[in-house]
Design a protein around this motif. Sequence first.
Motif, PDB file in Angstrom:
ATOM      1  N   ASP A 318       6.311  12.870  18.616  1.00  0.00           N
ATOM      2  CA  ASP A 318       6.550  13.671  17.699  1.00  0.00           C
ATOM      3  C   ASP A 318       8.069  14.070  17.659  1.00  0.00           C
ATOM      4  O   ASP A 318       8.826  13.343  18.455  1.00  0.00           O
ATOM      5  N   GLU A 319       8.531  14.781  16.729  1.00  0.00           N
ATOM      6  CA  GLU A 319       9.683  15.065  16.487  1.00  0.00           C
ATOM      7  C   GLU A 319      10.512  15.550  17.744  1.00  0.00           C
ATOM      8  O   GLU A 319      11.713  15.581  18.024  1.00  0.00           O
ATOM      9  N   LYS A 320       9.671  16.709  18.358  1.00  0.00           N
ATOM     10  CA  LYS A 320      10.330  17.343  19.647  1.00  0.00           C
ATOM     11  C   LYS A 320      10.663  16.341  20.641  1.00  0.00           C
ATOM     12  O   LYS A 320      11.543  16.177  21.521  1.00  0.00           O
ATOM     13  N   LYS A 322      11.503  13.113  20.161  1.00  0.00           N
ATOM     14  CA  LYS A 322      12.514  12.275  19.805  1.00  0.00           C
ATOM     15  C   LYS A 322      14.001  13.112  20.114  1.00  0.00           C
ATOM     16  O   LYS A 322      14.819  12.537  20.325  1.00  0.00           O
TER      17      LYS A 322
END
Length: 581
Positions: A318-320, A322
């Motif tokens: 997820d974005e976190k 990354k």
Amino acid sequence: AQAMSAMAMQQGMPPDPNAMALMQDFQQGSQKRVMLDKVAKTLELVFDHVISEQQPNFKAQMKQLVRRVCVTGVGYVKIGFERVTERRPEDAEKIRDITEQIAAVERLTQDVEDGEIKENEANLERLRLMMRDLSEKPEVMVREGVVFDFPPSTSIIVDPKCRHLSSFLGAEWVAQEFMMSPDDIKEVYKVDIGNQYNSYKEGRNIAHPEIGGNGEKSDDRCCVWEVYSKKDRMKYVVVDGFHDFLIEPESPWPELEGFWPIFPLVFNEVENEKCIFPQSDVSLIRPIQVEYNRAREGLREHRHANRPAYAVPFGMMDEKDKINLAERPAHAIIELRGLQPGQPVDAILQHIKPVAIDPALYDTSMLVDDTLRILGSQEANIGGTAASGTTATEVSVAESSRMSAVGSNVDDLDEFLGLICRAAGQVMLKEFSQEYVTKVVGPGSVWPQFTREEISEQLYLDIEAGSSGRPNKAQELQNWERMAPILMQIPGIPPDFLAKETFRRLDDRLDTTDLIVATIPSIVAMNANQKAMAGDATATTEGNPNAQGPEGAQNAPVQGAAPGAPGPQTTDNQTPPQMMA
């Protein structure tokens, strides 16, 4: 010499009129030559004073002129003459002496009389302060003499008929452009042009000038042209948009032999019927510079693209996660929610292999070589050549080629300096008075009044060939070491000249004026005399040559001389060499 011999042989006889006329002509020529030599020396000293008094500094402006030629292709020098309390258009952007202040006071006073300055205006207070300042000065300093102006390359407009830029061959007129304010025009030319002019702003013409609330133009630069017309040998001064001349047409002053007061300096001059202006060094290397910048920019972009990068399957992080991976600190422990227990990180995170940089794709050595060839340089002048495998012979050949290219520019510069020095010398001979020259040079100056023909044919300043470049001290010392022994054997050469020249070439700051005393012998001669005196005091045998100093052998007895005479003598039991069998 033949005339003197003939007159000596005719003692007691009527003198030969031809020999007398020849002797008289020789004496007059010798006297005139001595006089011209003194005038030439005085002219050199006056010119040196004029150069040293230039503001800004003449040498700094000449170096800027050379750089201007390399950038724009051509540079100009204009020779003028300053009169007392008179301003010139070239002075509008210079810091001048009291002349500028006097001109400003005259303009403001005229504005007050014309009603252009109202009560309680700033200009009225400015006028009052300047007049008070002038009244409190017991002495004022004004400049008068030859001046060298260095106008911008774009301010000189040449007749399109011109076929040779360096000499203005074929040109019927040459104009100089000045961007001045109406107040400057009023101070310089004593003409109030009012609103009758086309307004310019930052060098660009404004087709419809802005009108202020009081009906006057809000901005305000005027385009003034000084046009030198060789066809009728007149100078015209006009302003763009004004209906009349700023000054009545007149012959250019000071008057020069070649008419044009403007002298161009050109390095890369070529024969081109369509354009007389040569390409500058900047324009010649511009395509190479663009390609060089493109190669360097491509290498920079490649290095930027080769920064470490990673790839993961879509949806695995997820974005976190990354953000945690991209902004991790050193030795950080990162929790990845998309990673299963026991699963290796490289199972979902893969490193992207960059494309290797090929140095040959971004090699700029050939571009540098082309640039150096165009500018008259080569690689030996900017660093070591061991890496490139350049041999000493190749470097020597390349240096000879470079010096040929540089020498061409030096010759152009020497010729240019010779032209402006000759013109300046003519102006000084015509305009400077004996009183001014005596004040500058001293009581021993010689400054007679010459006709124009004598000035143009007999006296002129010139530049010594090769003297405009950086001096080669090693070569000068080597030449002097070879010349000095020969000069010491020539009768009539004073020793103080040899000493002064030696100190000058060694770049020593000793002053030979107090150092050399004519009545004192050299140290070598004094030491020799002291040894001779010591030898006489300690001699044990009368007449022993060895007790008479280092040159005592010359006092030895001579063969066949009278008794007691110097020279080698034989004893009684010896036979003279010429009588031996």
